[in-house]
Design a protein around this motif. Structure first.
Motif, PDB file in Angstrom:
ATOM      1  N   LEU A 128      72.512  74.459  59.625  1.00 51.68           N
ATOM      2  CA  LEU A 128      72.192  75.287  60.781  1.00 51.68           C
ATOM      3  C   LEU A 128      71.072  76.271  60.448  1.00 51.68           C
ATOM      4  O   LEU A 128      70.277  76.658  61.298  1.00 51.68           O
ATOM      5  CB  LEU A 128      73.457  76.029  61.231  1.00 51.68           C
ATOM      6  N   HIS A 129      71.010  76.651  59.179  1.00 52.09           N
ATOM      7  CA  HIS A 129      70.040  77.630  58.717  1.00 52.09           C
ATOM      8  C   HIS A 129      68.618  77.052  58.723  1.00 52.09           C
ATOM      9  O   HIS A 129      67.646  77.811  58.788  1.00 52.09           O
ATOM     10  CB  HIS A 129      70.417  78.085  57.298  1.00 52.09           C
ATOM     11  N   PHE A 130      68.501  75.732  58.637  1.00 50.75           N
ATOM     12  CA  PHE A 130      67.187  75.110  58.465  1.00 50.75           C
ATOM     13  C   PHE A 130      66.603  74.549  59.770  1.00 50.75           C
ATOM     14  O   PHE A 130      65.516  73.990  59.745  1.00 50.75           O
ATOM     15  CB  PHE A 130      67.284  73.970  57.439  1.00 50.75           C
ATOM     16  N   LYS A 131      67.318  74.660  60.857  1.00 53.02           N
ATOM     17  CA  LYS A 131      66.807  74.042  62.091  1.00 53.02           C
ATOM     18  C   LYS A 131      65.600  74.813  62.609  1.00 53.02           C
ATOM     19  O   LYS A 131      65.499  76.040  62.465  1.00 53.02           O
ATOM     20  CB  LYS A 131      67.904  73.987  63.151  1.00 53.02           C
ATOM     21  N   SER A 132      64.683  74.059  63.197  1.00 52.06           N
ATOM     22  CA  SER A 132      63.479  74.647  63.777  1.00 52.06           C
ATOM     23  C   SER A 132      62.968  73.699  64.850  1.00 52.06           C
ATOM     24  O   SER A 132      63.530  72.622  65.096  1.00 52.06           O
ATOM     25  CB  SER A 132      62.406  74.878  62.706  1.00 52.06           C
ATOM     26  N   SER A 133      61.889  74.084  65.469  1.00 52.85           N
ATOM     27  CA  SER A 133      61.335  73.241  66.536  1.00 52.85           C
ATOM     28  C   SER A 133      60.782  71.932  65.996  1.00 52.85           C
ATOM     29  O   SER A 133      60.679  70.940  66.739  1.00 52.85           O
ATOM     30  CB  SER A 133      60.233  74.001  67.287  1.00 52.85           C
ATOM     31  N   THR A 134      60.426  71.903  64.724  1.00 53.28           N
ATOM     32  CA  THR A 134      59.886  70.676  64.127  1.00 53.28           C
ATOM     33  C   THR A 134      60.888  69.967  63.232  1.00 53.28           C
ATOM     34  O   THR A 134      60.617  68.880  62.756  1.00 53.28           O
ATOM     35  CB  THR A 134      58.625  71.002  63.312  1.00 53.28           C
ATOM     36  N   ASN A 135      61.984  70.611  62.980  1.00 54.38           N
ATOM     37  CA  ASN A 135      63.020  70.003  62.129  1.00 54.38           C
ATOM     38  C   ASN A 135      64.349  70.126  62.879  1.00 54.38           C
ATOM     39  O   ASN A 135      65.147  71.022  62.629  1.00 54.38           O
ATOM     40  CB  ASN A 135      63.089  70.708  60.780  1.00 54.38           C
ATOM     41  N   ARG A 136      64.553  69.186  63.827  1.00 57.02           N
ATOM     42  CA  ARG A 136      65.686  69.325  64.736  1.00 57.02           C
ATOM     43  C   ARG A 136      66.973  68.732  64.178  1.00 57.02           C
ATOM     44  O   ARG A 136      68.043  68.987  64.736  1.00 57.02           O
ATOM     45  CB  ARG A 136      65.341  68.672  66.072  1.00 57.02           C
ATOM     46  N   ALA A 137      66.876  67.917  63.161  1.00 62.10           N
ATOM     47  CA  ALA A 137      68.084  67.309  62.583  1.00 62.10           C
ATOM     48  C   ALA A 137      68.064  67.474  61.065  1.00 62.10           C
ATOM     49  O   ALA A 137      68.012  66.492  60.315  1.00 62.10           O
ATOM     50  CB  ALA A 137      68.180  65.841  62.968  1.00 62.10           C
ATOM     51  N   PRO A 138      68.057  68.747  60.578  1.00 66.20           N
ATOM     52  CA  PRO A 138      67.985  68.959  59.129  1.00 66.20           C
ATOM     53  C   PRO A 138      69.271  68.515  58.429  1.00 66.20           C
ATOM     54  O   PRO A 138      70.368  68.721  58.938  1.00 66.20           O
ATOM     55  CB  PRO A 138      67.789  70.471  59.002  1.00 66.20           C
ATOM     56  N   ARG A 139      69.099  67.898  57.304  1.00 66.00           N
ATOM     57  CA  ARG A 139      70.255  67.503  56.498  1.00 66.00           C
ATOM     58  C   ARG A 139      70.328  68.325  55.198  1.00 66.00           C
ATOM     59  O   ARG A 139      71.122  68.025  54.324  1.00 66.00           O
ATOM     60  CB  ARG A 139      70.188  66.010  56.184  1.00 66.00           C
ATOM     61  N   GLN A 140      69.482  69.335  55.110  1.00 65.68           N
ATOM     62  CA  GLN A 140      69.502  70.165  53.909  1.00 65.68           C
ATOM     63  C   GLN A 140      70.699  71.120  53.917  1.00 65.68           C
ATOM     64  O   GLN A 140      71.101  71.617  54.960  1.00 65.68           O
ATOM     65  CB  GLN A 140      68.224  70.994  53.794  1.00 65.68           C
ATOM     66  N   LYS A 141      71.174  71.369  52.749  1.00 69.87           N
ATOM     67  CA  LYS A 141      72.178  72.427  52.528  1.00 69.87           C
ATOM     68  C   LYS A 141      72.034  72.863  51.079  1.00 69.87           C
ATOM     69  O   LYS A 141      71.484  72.135  50.241  1.00 69.87           O
ATOM     70  CB  LYS A 141      73.593  71.937  52.819  1.00 69.87           C
ATOM     71  N   THR A 142      72.505  74.033  50.765  1.00 69.16           N
ATOM     72  CA  THR A 142      72.401  74.523  49.384  1.00 69.16           C
ATOM     73  C   THR A 142      73.772  74.958  48.890  1.00 69.16           C
ATOM     74  O   THR A 142      74.610  75.424  49.676  1.00 69.16           O
ATOM     75  CB  THR A 142      71.438  75.725  49.293  1.00 69.16           C
ATOM     76  N   PRO A 143      74.011  74.794  47.601  1.00 66.74           N
ATOM     77  CA  PRO A 143      75.277  75.301  47.049  1.00 66.74           C
ATOM     78  C   PRO A 143      75.249  76.821  46.963  1.00 66.74           C
ATOM     79  O   PRO A 143      74.190  77.451  47.077  1.00 66.74           O
ATOM     80  CB  PRO A 143      75.315  74.667  45.659  1.00 66.74           C
ATOM     81  N   GLY A 144      76.394  77.409  46.753  1.00 67.40           N
ATOM     82  CA  GLY A 144      76.454  78.862  46.601  1.00 67.40           C
ATOM     83  C   GLY A 144      75.896  79.295  45.255  1.00 67.40           C
ATOM     84  O   GLY A 144      75.886  78.544  44.283  1.00 67.40           O
ATOM     85  N   TRP A 145      75.400  80.541  45.203  1.00 66.76           N
ATOM     86  CA  TRP A 145      74.884  81.087  43.953  1.00 66.76           C
ATOM     87  C   TRP A 145      76.056  81.540  43.069  1.00 66.76           C
ATOM     88  O   TRP A 145      77.054  82.070  43.577  1.00 66.76           O
ATOM     89  CB  TRP A 145      73.968  82.266  44.241  1.00 66.76           C
ATOM     90  N   PRO A 146      75.922  81.353  41.766  1.00 68.50           N
ATOM     91  CA  PRO A 146      77.034  81.770  40.885  1.00 68.50           C
ATOM     92  C   PRO A 146      77.122  83.287  40.775  1.00 68.50           C
ATOM     93  O   PRO A 146      76.106  83.997  40.845  1.00 68.50           O
ATOM     94  CB  PRO A 146      76.663  81.141  39.542  1.00 68.50           C
ATOM     95  N   GLY A 147      78.329  83.779  40.585  1.00 69.35           N
ATOM     96  CA  GLY A 147      78.524  85.210  40.359  1.00 69.35           C
ATOM     97  C   GLY A 147      78.254  85.571  38.910  1.00 69.35           C
ATOM     98  O   GLY A 147      78.230  84.717  38.026  1.00 69.35           O
ATOM     99  N   GLU A 148      78.037  86.843  38.666  1.00 65.91           N
ATOM    100  CA  GLU A 148      77.754  87.308  37.300  1.00 65.91           C
ATOM    101  C   GLU A 148      79.028  87.302  36.466  1.00 65.91           C
ATOM    102  O   GLU A 148      80.119  87.608  36.963  1.00 65.91           O
ATOM    103  CB  GLU A 148      77.164  88.715  37.336  1.00 65.91           C
ATOM    104  N   ALA A 149      78.868  86.958  35.199  1.00 63.85           N
ATOM    105  CA  ALA A 149      79.977  87.011  34.237  1.00 63.85           C
ATOM    106  C   ALA A 149      79.504  87.822  33.037  1.00 63.85           C
ATOM    107  O   ALA A 149      78.446  87.537  32.471  1.00 63.85           O
ATOM    108  CB  ALA A 149      80.398  85.605  33.816  1.00 63.85           C
ATOM    109  N   LYS A 150      80.266  88.836  32.677  1.00 62.42           N
ATOM    110  CA  LYS A 150      79.851  89.730  31.592  1.00 62.42           C
ATOM    111  C   LYS A 150      81.027  90.064  30.685  1.00 62.42           C
ATOM    112  O   LYS A 150      82.179  90.115  31.122  1.00 62.42           O
ATOM    113  CB  LYS A 150      79.282  91.038  32.161  1.00 62.42           C
ATOM    114  N   LYS A 151      80.688  90.298  29.431  1.00 64.85           N
ATOM    115  CA  LYS A 151      81.657  90.839  28.465  1.00 64.85           C
ATOM    116  C   LYS A 151      81.298  92.305  28.273  1.00 64.85           C
ATOM    117  O   LYS A 151      80.171  92.630  27.882  1.00 64.85           O
ATOM    118  CB  LYS A 151      81.566  90.084  27.143  1.00 64.85           C
TER     119      LYS A 151
END
Length: 360
Positions: A128-151
Motif C-alpha cells: 500500500l505504501h508503494f502505490k502511485s499513479s504509475t505503479n498501480r499494482a505494486p508487489r513490493q514490500k519490505t521486512p521490518g528493521w531490527p531493533g538494537e541489541a546492547k551489552k
C-alpha cells in the motif's frame, strides 16, 4: 537489602514487523488495488531514574531484558500494532556504559529522567505504501528493521554533597549518625561498614545537604587489602571530602599521622581528580583524650602531617564540635552551588557582545 553497585545486563529492542503485499479482492470490484499495510514498530528499552531505589540488585539476577517485536502488516489496509516499550527503573546516580564501545550512554542524575538505551526497529512497508499513479499494482514490500541489541554495564555512584573518608574505626559511622537521621551499623571492630550509607543533614528548615559514609580504607587497598578501594567511586560526585582521623587509637603504637598519609596515598592512586577535591581534616574522638593534652596532641598532629587546610576538632560520640562543622560544610556546599551555573546555550559571547552593541 544487599547493596550492589555494579551489574552487567543485555538489552534487546524489538524488531519491526514486516510489511504485507496484498490486493483487495471483493465481489463485483475488479482491480481493487493494493491494500497491504505497514508493519508495527518494535518495542524500545528505556531507563529511568528512581529515587526509591538505592541498589542495582534487581539487575544482578535479571540480566536479559527484551522488548517484543512489532506486529506484521495485514491486508485490508491494516497496519501492524506497535509493541510496548519496556522501562528499566534504576537508582539515581547510575552510569550506563556500552561494554563493546566503552561509550557512556547515559547518566541518570535526575529523578524521573527517562532515556532510551535501545531503539526498537521501524516497521516494514507494505505494498500500500508503494502505490502511485504509475505503479498501480505494486508487489513490493519490505521486512521490518531490527531493533538494537546492547551489552551494558551499570555502575552506581551515589549522589552526595559531602563524603567521609578515613581508616576503619575512625568514627565515620558515628559522625553520620550524630549529624543526620542515618543509622548505620556501629561496632568496636574494623570494617563495620560494608556498603555506602547516605544521610541528610538538616541545618535549618530549608537548608540541608547529603553526606555519604563509605567503608574504611587501609594501606594497600589499591592491591585489594581490606575491602579494596572500589567504594571510592561513590565520592566522585561530592563537592567536599571530610578526612576523619582517630586521634585516640586503641593501639598506642599506631601513628595517626602515618594512617592519614596512607589514606591520601590510596586516594591519589585511585583517581587524581578525587585527590584534587577540596578536603577538610576532621580530628575525631577528642573525648578520649585528656582535656589538658588535646591542644598539644592536635598541634603535634598538624605539624607532623604538614596540613595547611581547614581543621575541625570534634567528638562524634558526644557531638562536641559537630554543630560548627555542619554549618561550615553547608556554607561551603551552598557557595559551590551558587558558583556552578550552567551556561545558557541560546546565547554565545559573540551574540551577547552584538546585542550590547545594538543596544548602544
Amino acid at each position: 537489602m544487599k547493596f550492589v553497585d555494579e551489574a552487567t545486563i543485555d538489552v534487546v529492542a524489538g524488531n519491526g514487523g514486516a510489511g504485507c503485499a496484498s490486493f483487495r479482492r471483493e465481489k463485483f470490484i475488479p482491480f481493487g488495488g493494493p491494500d497491504g499495510g505497514d508493519g508495527g514498530r518494535g518495542g524500545s528499552v528505556f531507563a529511568v531514574g528512581d529515587l526509591n531505589l538505592n541498589t542495582l540488585i534487581d539487575y544482578r539476577y535479571a540480566r536479559r531484558h527484551e522488548a517484543r517485536n512489532g506486529e506484521a502488516g495485514r491486508g485490508s489496509d491494516q497496519y501492524g500494532a506497535a509493541a510496548d516499550d519496556i522501562v528499566l527503573r534504576m537508582p539515581v546516580g547510575t552510569i550506563i556504559t556500552d561494554v563493546e564501545t566503552g561509550a557512556v550512554i547515559a547518566e541518570l542524575l535526575e529523578p524521573g529522567e527517562k532515556i532510551m538505551i535501545a531503539k526498537g526497529g521501524d516497521g516494514g512497508f507494505g505494498n500500500l505504501h508503494f502505490k502511485s499513479s504509475t505503479n498501480r499494482a505494486p508487489r513490493q514490500k519490505t521486512p521490518g528493521w531490527p531493533g538494537e541489541a546492547k551489552k551494558l554495564k551499570l555502575e552506581l555512584r551515589v549522589l552526595a554533597d559531602v563524603g567521609l573518608l578515613g581508616q576503619p574505626n575512625a568514627g565515620k559511622s558515628t559522625l553520620i549518625t550524630a549529624v543526620s537521621n542515618a543509622r548505620p551499623k556501629i561496632a568496636d571492630y574494623p570494617f563495620t561498614t560494608l556498603h555506602p550509607n547516605l544521610g541528610v543533614v538538616r541545618v535549618a528548615p530549608e537548608k540541608s545537604f547529603v553526606v555519604a559514609d563509605i567503608p574504611g580504607l587501609i594501606e594497600g587497598a589499591a592491591e585489594g587489602a581490606g575491602l579494596g578501594h572500589q567504594f571510592l567511586r561513590h565520592l566522585q560526585r561530592t563537592r567536599l571530602l571530610l578526612h576523619v582521623v582517630d586521634l585516640a587509637p586503641f593501639d598506642p603504637e599506631v601513628d595517626p599521622v602515618a594512617e592519614a598519609k596512607a589514606i591520601v596515598a590510596e586516594l591519589k592512586k585511585y583517581d587524581a581528580s578525587l585527590y584534587e577535591k577540596p578536603r577538610w581534616l576532621v580530628l575525631n574522638k577528642l573525648d578520649m583524650v585528656p582535656a589538658e593534652e588535646r591542644a598539644k596532641r592536635v598541634k603535634d598532629f598538624i605539624k607532623r602531617y604538614k596540613w595547611k587546610g581547614p581543621v575541625f576538632e570534634i567528638s562524634a560520640l558526644t557531638r562536641e564540635g559537630c554543630q560548627p562543622l555542619i554549618h561550615a560544610i553547608y556554607d561551603h556546599v551552598a557557595a559551590e552551588q551558587k558558583h556552578h551555573v550552567e551556561p545558557d546555550v541560546r546565547f554565545t559571547s559573540e551574540e551577547g557582545e552584538g546585542g550590547e552593541a545594538s543596544k548602544s
